[in-house]
Motif scaffolding. Structure first.
Motif, PDB file in Angstrom:
ATOM      1  N   LEU A   1      91.457-151.229 129.263  1.00  0.00           N
ATOM      2  CA  LEU A   1      92.169-150.233 128.353  1.00  0.00           C
ATOM      3  C   LEU A   1      93.121-150.660 127.235  1.00  0.00           C
ATOM      4  O   LEU A   1      93.060-150.127 126.091  1.00  0.00           O
ATOM      5  CB  LEU A   1      93.126-149.599 129.440  1.00  0.00           C
ATOM      6  N   ALA A   2      93.868-151.757 127.393  1.00  0.00           N
ATOM      7  CA  ALA A   2      94.680-152.182 126.358  1.00  0.00           C
ATOM      8  C   ALA A   2      93.678-152.683 125.269  1.00  0.00           C
ATOM      9  O   ALA A   2      94.221-152.521 123.923  1.00  0.00           O
ATOM     10  CB  ALA A   2      95.441-153.531 126.813  1.00  0.00           C
ATOM     11  N   ARG A   3      92.608-153.284 125.533  1.00  0.00           N
ATOM     12  CA  ARG A   3      91.818-153.927 124.606  1.00  0.00           C
ATOM     13  C   ARG A   3      91.140-152.585 123.777  1.00  0.00           C
ATOM     14  O   ARG A   3      91.168-152.436 122.433  1.00  0.00           O
ATOM     15  CB  ARG A   3      90.583-154.777 125.279  1.00  0.00           C
ATOM     16  N   LEU A   4      90.888-151.663 124.527  1.00  0.00           N
ATOM     17  CA  LEU A   4      90.262-150.537 123.826  1.00  0.00           C
ATOM     18  C   LEU A   4      91.241-149.811 123.038  1.00  0.00           C
ATOM     19  O   LEU A   4      90.793-149.290 121.768  1.00  0.00           O
ATOM     20  CB  LEU A   4      89.683-149.314 124.708  1.00  0.00           C
ATOM     21  N   ARG A   5      92.316-149.835 123.489  1.00  0.00           N
ATOM     22  CA  ARG A   5      93.422-149.066 122.707  1.00  0.00           C
ATOM     23  C   ARG A   5      93.646-150.105 121.259  1.00  0.00           C
ATOM     24  O   ARG A   5      94.076-149.678 120.260  1.00  0.00           O
ATOM     25  CB  ARG A   5      94.732-149.090 123.464  1.00  0.00           C
TER      26      ARG A   5
ATOM     27  N   GLU B   1      88.928-148.589 119.526  1.00  0.00           N
ATOM     28  CA  GLU B   1      87.786-147.738 120.445  1.00  0.00           C
ATOM     29  C   GLU B   1      88.209-146.562 121.086  1.00  0.00           C
ATOM     30  O   GLU B   1      87.378-145.536 121.440  1.00  0.00           O
ATOM     31  CB  GLU B   1      86.948-148.962 121.151  1.00  0.00           C
ATOM     32  N   TYR B   2      89.366-146.798 121.965  1.00  0.00           N
ATOM     33  CA  TYR B   2      89.900-145.457 122.452  1.00  0.00           C
ATOM     34  C   TYR B   2      89.986-144.338 121.645  1.00  0.00           C
ATOM     35  O   TYR B   2      89.789-143.300 121.990  1.00  0.00           O
ATOM     36  CB  TYR B   2      91.364-146.016 123.210  1.00  0.00           C
ATOM     37  N   GLN B   3      90.694-144.653 120.455  1.00  0.00           N
ATOM     38  CA  GLN B   3      90.635-143.562 119.465  1.00  0.00           C
ATOM     39  C   GLN B   3      89.307-142.846 119.108  1.00  0.00           C
ATOM     40  O   GLN B   3      89.431-141.644 118.948  1.00  0.00           O
ATOM     41  CB  GLN B   3      91.549-143.991 118.390  1.00  0.00           C
ATOM     42  N   ASN B   4      88.411-143.780 118.773  1.00  0.00           N
ATOM     43  CA  ASN B   4      87.094-143.274 118.469  1.00  0.00           C
ATOM     44  C   ASN B   4      86.675-142.389 119.718  1.00  0.00           C
ATOM     45  O   ASN B   4      85.936-141.433 119.368  1.00  0.00           O
ATOM     46  CB  ASN B   4      86.156-144.452 118.190  1.00  0.00           C
ATOM     47  N   LEU B   5      86.780-142.870 121.142  1.00  0.00           N
ATOM     48  CA  LEU B   5      86.197-142.335 121.949  1.00  0.00           C
ATOM     49  C   LEU B   5      86.762-140.679 122.250  1.00  0.00           C
ATOM     50  O   LEU B   5      86.229-139.702 122.703  1.00  0.00           O
ATOM     51  CB  LEU B   5      86.405-143.028 123.130  1.00  0.00           C
TER      52      LEU B   5
END
Ligand code: ARG
Length: 253
Positions: free
Chosen positions: A233-237, A241-245
């Motif tokens: 989760l921290a990596r995606l944020r 990538e988190y924002q893109n999702l």
């Protein structure tokens, strides 16, 4: 002979009840995700039969970071939470699952990954003029079994005279909203916006939200998969990538 078979099956039952760990998942080479794929935009079956949605992509990222494949096991929400996780049938459950203190006694949650709310889904145009909190007395309100919508309805709406109708299947509740059989269905906020995008004019949100809540990934109690999921989760944020999702699946344009 019979007795040893009994013993063996008892042992197997005990071992399958053990927490699933990072080592177990790496040994199998797969991360088994339990999900109720009837909940667009979080988890659903696309036209081509593939599983899609915000949760599915986050689970894929967790599997990728563990160096294993994601295997998806569709489970009705009633059986998913918490039995599929506590029995060891799945390694992770993601299904727009709300973090609650009661559930946290039985399973372990990741850090929150999405802020959501329970809202009232009504037929487009709201012909029954349903409104919360003004107009719930005598109204039939649908909830999905075993969800925070059901818990909130029992706590807050029943005492105000609403009649609660329980559905195992979220889609069956939506069909009853459409046919006018129920005044409203409690659902998670993004499910309404997703319905409005896909079926313009057919559904609306009525009144303000009933409760707000946070979603978490679910693991067997004390599993070290929690820390692994939090790292993903921290990596995606931090990678964006988190924002893109969020923009791909949830954010309204
Ligand atoms: N957020 C609610 C809960 O945790 C509802 C989730 C329902 N999810 C689903 N895929 N049907 O209880």
């Amino acid at each position: 002979m019979k007795r040893s078979l009994l013993l063996l099956s008892a042992l197997l039952t005990v071992s399958s009840a053990l927490a699933s760990s990072v080592a177990d998942v790496k040994k199998k080479g797969v991360l088994v995700l339990g999900t109720d794929p009837t909940f667009q935009p979080f988890e659903f079956k696309g036209a081509d039969g593939s599983f899609q949605g915000f949760d599915i992509e986050i689970a894929r990222a967790v599997a990728k970071d563990l160096g294993v494949k994601l295997q998806i096991s569709p489970v009705g929400f009633g059986a998913l939470m918490p039995q599929s996780v506590t029995s060891g049938r799945v390694d992770i459950a993601m299904s727009a699952i709300t973090i609650t203190p009661e559930r946290a006694k039985i399973v372990s949650f990741s850090a929150p990954y999405y802020r959501s709310a329970q809202v009232f889904i009504v037929k487009g145009g709201n012909p029954g003029k349903f409104a919360w909190p003004a107009n719930v007395k005598g109204k039939v309100i649908g909830v999905q079994a075993n969800t925070t919508g059901q818990f909130a309805a029992n706590d807050t709406l029943k005492p105000k005279g609403a009649v609660i109708k329980v559905y195992d299947d979220f889609a069956a509740g939506l069909a009853d909203v459409q046919s006018g059989r129920i005044a409203a269905l409690l659902g998670d906020a993004p499910t309404v916006t997703s319905l409005q995008k896909r079926l313009p004019g057919q559904f609306a949100q009525a009144g303000k939200e009933l409760v707000s809540e946070d979603y978490g990934m679910v693991f067997s109690k004390g599993s070290d998969l929690v820390a692994a999921a939090n790292r993903t989760l921290a990596r995606l944020r931090s990678s964006g990538e988190y924002q893109n999702l969020l923009e791909k699946w949830i954010a309204q344009k």
